[in-house]
Design a protein around this motif. Structure first.
Motif, PDB file in Angstrom:
ATOM      1  N   SER A  58       0.814  -1.219   0.000  1.00  0.00           N
ATOM      2  CA  SER A  58       0.000   0.000   0.000  1.00  0.00           C
ATOM      3  C   SER A  58       0.847   1.267   0.000  1.00  0.00           C
ATOM      4  O   SER A  58       0.348   2.348  -0.353  1.00  0.00           O
ATOM      5  N   LEU A  59       2.105   1.173   0.388  1.00  0.00           N
ATOM      6  CA  LEU A  59       2.939   2.372   0.472  1.00  0.00           C
ATOM      7  C   LEU A  59       3.154   3.026  -0.889  1.00  0.00           C
ATOM      8  O   LEU A  59       3.378   4.238  -0.970  1.00  0.00           O
ATOM      9  N   ARG A  60       3.075   2.252  -1.954  1.00  0.00           N
ATOM     10  CA  ARG A  60       3.238   2.851  -3.283  1.00  0.00           C
ATOM     11  C   ARG A  60       2.097   3.834  -3.580  1.00  0.00           C
ATOM     12  O   ARG A  60       2.326   4.892  -4.174  1.00  0.00           O
ATOM     13  N   THR A  61       0.883   3.474  -3.168  1.00  0.00           N
ATOM     14  CA  THR A  61      -0.241   4.392  -3.360  1.00  0.00           C
ATOM     15  C   THR A  61      -0.127   5.584  -2.428  1.00  0.00           C
ATOM     16  O   THR A  61      -0.456   6.722  -2.803  1.00  0.00           O
ATOM     17  N   LEU A  62       0.345   5.356  -1.209  1.00  0.00           N
ATOM     18  CA  LEU A  62       0.554   6.465  -0.290  1.00  0.00           C
ATOM     19  C   LEU A  62       1.596   7.435  -0.839  1.00  0.00           C
ATOM     20  O   LEU A  62       1.453   8.663  -0.699  1.00  0.00           O
ATOM     21  N   ALA A  63       2.634   6.911  -1.481  1.00  0.00           N
ATOM     22  CA  ALA A  63       3.641   7.780  -2.092  1.00  0.00           C
ATOM     23  C   ALA A  63       3.031   8.631  -3.203  1.00  0.00           C
ATOM     24  O   ALA A  63       3.399   9.802  -3.392  1.00  0.00           O
ATOM     25  N   GLU A  64       2.080   8.059  -3.933  1.00  0.00           N
ATOM     26  CA  GLU A  64       1.380   8.841  -4.962  1.00  0.00           C
ATOM     27  C   GLU A  64       0.582   9.964  -4.319  1.00  0.00           C
ATOM     28  O   GLU A  64       0.575  11.105  -4.807  1.00  0.00           O
ATOM     29  N   LEU A  65      -0.109   9.670  -3.220  1.00  0.00           N
ATOM     30  CA  LEU A  65      -0.846  10.712  -2.504  1.00  0.00           C
ATOM     31  C   LEU A  65       0.108  11.806  -2.029  1.00  0.00           C
ATOM     32  O   LEU A  65      -0.214  13.002  -2.134  1.00  0.00           O
ATOM     33  N   ARG A  66       1.262  11.428  -1.520  1.00  0.00           N
ATOM     34  CA  ARG A  66       2.238  12.422  -1.074  1.00  0.00           C
ATOM     35  C   ARG A  66       2.647  13.341  -2.217  1.00  0.00           C
ATOM     36  O   ARG A  66       2.685  14.572  -2.058  1.00  0.00           O
ATOM     37  N   ARG A  67       2.907  12.762  -3.383  1.00  0.00           N
ATOM     38  CA  ARG A  67       3.326  13.585  -4.537  1.00  0.00           C
ATOM     39  C   ARG A  67       2.212  14.529  -4.971  1.00  0.00           C
ATOM     40  O   ARG A  67       2.457  15.688  -5.315  1.00  0.00           O
ATOM     41  N   ARG A  68       0.974  14.046  -4.942  1.00  0.00           N
ATOM     42  CA  ARG A  68      -0.149  14.889  -5.367  1.00  0.00           C
ATOM     43  C   ARG A  68      -0.501  15.966  -4.348  1.00  0.00           C
ATOM     44  O   ARG A  68      -1.268  16.886  -4.665  1.00  0.00           O
ATOM     45  N   SER A  69       0.041  15.850  -3.143  1.00  0.00           N
ATOM     46  CA  SER A  69      -0.278  16.816  -2.083  1.00  0.00           C
ATOM     47  C   SER A  69       0.864  17.772  -1.791  1.00  0.00           C
ATOM     48  O   SER A  69       0.786  18.573  -0.847  1.00  0.00           O
ATOM     49  N   GLU A  70       1.928  17.734  -2.584  1.00  0.00           N
ATOM     50  CA  GLU A  70       3.104  18.548  -2.302  1.00  0.00           C
ATOM     51  C   GLU A  70       2.794  20.037  -2.327  1.00  0.00           C
ATOM     52  O   GLU A  70       3.449  20.838  -1.637  1.00  0.00           O
ATOM     53  N   HIS A  71       1.796  20.452  -3.103  1.00  0.00           N
ATOM     54  CA  HIS A  71       1.492  21.870  -3.242  1.00  0.00           C
ATOM     55  C   HIS A  71       0.674  22.418  -2.100  1.00  0.00           C
ATOM     56  O   HIS A  71       0.502  23.640  -1.967  1.00  0.00           O
ATOM     57  N   LEU A  72       0.130  21.531  -1.248  1.00  0.00           N
ATOM     58  CA  LEU A  72      -0.768  21.986  -0.172  1.00  0.00           C
ATOM     59  C   LEU A  72       0.030  22.553   0.998  1.00  0.00           C
ATOM     60  O   LEU A  72       1.141  22.149   1.272  1.00  0.00           O
TER      61      LEU A  72
END
Length: 342
Positions: free
Chosen positions: A328-342
């Motif tokens: 599941s960490l691969r999907t969490l890493a995607e969430l992290r990348r998509r949230s970098e601007h917040l």
């Protein structure tokens, strides 16, 4: 928004727990996560693999190169600050200056068999101990009585690699704890188990006010929120994997949700307890967890960013199997990348 990993140990196999800790830490280190948090837990199967965050922190420090290595938390009244300063200076040296500590006053009377005389004044002991740990990390000496009543001036070794010690205060829902963190210029480590987003927003406003009143610069404001997390590319599979472990986790912590009594104050029946637990699960899992897909998780990330949270400490080990969590960490890493601007 930054993302870290938080470990709490809701599993039956310590060997699997340590495998998860080290493999997940290595992944987080390589993928640009901010921190790995390990707790202090005593005398109960729940959390049994984590009696000392300095020990697990040293293991994480040796297995990583960039990520912050944090205690979440050291229950400071259980320990002499001399030992805390020594142990965490070792972690800091091993990590090359990446050690940070969240401090807590403690609440469980059973834990205080380690220091029964400090239980009644645990909050005052936290305040006193925090000051001593900071002084020791700055290279100062403190007084301690020795044999025969002699007083010794003590300085701890090794000296830390990173200079001053970044501190956090662990807070639940009490506004006084947030104000204390602001007074001391520490960060806040909190969670959503016993407070709504609206309550958290109010508490963080009090924290920011306390920082300003006590002369701390705005950049001292640091807020990490622990959030139960299990994501995956297959939304339904991720939700199904998380459901029973999260229900079991909540069942073991019923008092945190106010579910251990009926409305009249009497003990609730097993049937009523399960009904209330199901209702609490629906609310908690939908609004205060990162479960399912990236798209499911983004609204909570955005809401936390809007109220001043700058890091989500993702609690990943609440009972889902080790291999499923690592996947599941691969999907969490995607969430992290998509949230970098917040």
């Amino acid at each position: 928004m930054r993302f870290g990993l938080f470990f709490f140990a809701n599993g039956d196999d310590p060997d699997e727990q340590y495998r998860l800790l080290l493999e997940a830490a290595a992944f987080a280190d390589a993928e640009g996560f901010s921190a790995v948090w390990t707790p202090e837990r005593h005398f109960h199967p729940f959390g049994a693999p984590f009696p000392n965050p300095a020990v697990t922190g040293a293991a994480v420090a040796a297995a990583t190169r960039r990520i912050s290595v944090r205690a979440g938390s050291v229950v400071l009244p259980l320990h002499d600050p001399l030992r805390v300063a020594e142990e965490w200076a070792v972690v800091d040296r091993i990590s090359g200056g990446r050690a940070e500590i969240a401090l807590a006053s403690g609440w469980n009377p059973q834990d205080f068999v380690l220091a029964p005389e400090r239980f009644a004044a645990a909050k005052a002991e936290l305040r006193k101990g925090l000051d001593e740990v900071r002084r020791l990390w700055a290279g100062e000496e403190v007084d301690r009585p020795g044999p025969g009543g002699a007083t010794h001036r003590i300085r701890t070794y090794p000296t830390p690699a990173g200079g001053g010690l970044p501190l956090w205060i662990t807070a639940a829902g009490s506004p006084d704890t947030y104000a204390f963190a602001g007074e001391t210029g520490a960060g806040v480590l909190t969670h959503l188990l016993g407070q709504s987003l609206e309550q958290l927003e109010d508490n963080l406003a009090g924290y920011a006010d306390a920082l300003a009143v006590h002369g701390h610069e705005p950049e001292r404001e640091r807020v990490a929120v622990m959030v139960h997390t299990h994501l995956g590319p297959d939304r339904e599979q991720a939700l199904a994997r998380a459901r029973e472990p999260l229900l079991a986790y909540m069942r073991s912590s019923l008092s945190l949700f106010g579910l251990n009594t009926a409305p009249g104050g009497a003990d609730a029946s097993p049937e009523a307890m399960e009904e209330l637990l199901e209702l609490a699960y629906r609310d908690f899992s939908r609004e205060r967890c990162l479960l399912g897909s990236v798209e499911d998780a983004l609204p909570l990330v955005e809401s936390l960013a809007e109220i001043g949270v700058d890091e989500i400490a993702c609690l990943i080990d609440f009972g889902v199997g080790t291999d499923a969590v690592l996947e599941s960490l691969r999907t969490l890493a995607e969430l992290r990348r998509r949230s970098e601007h917040l």
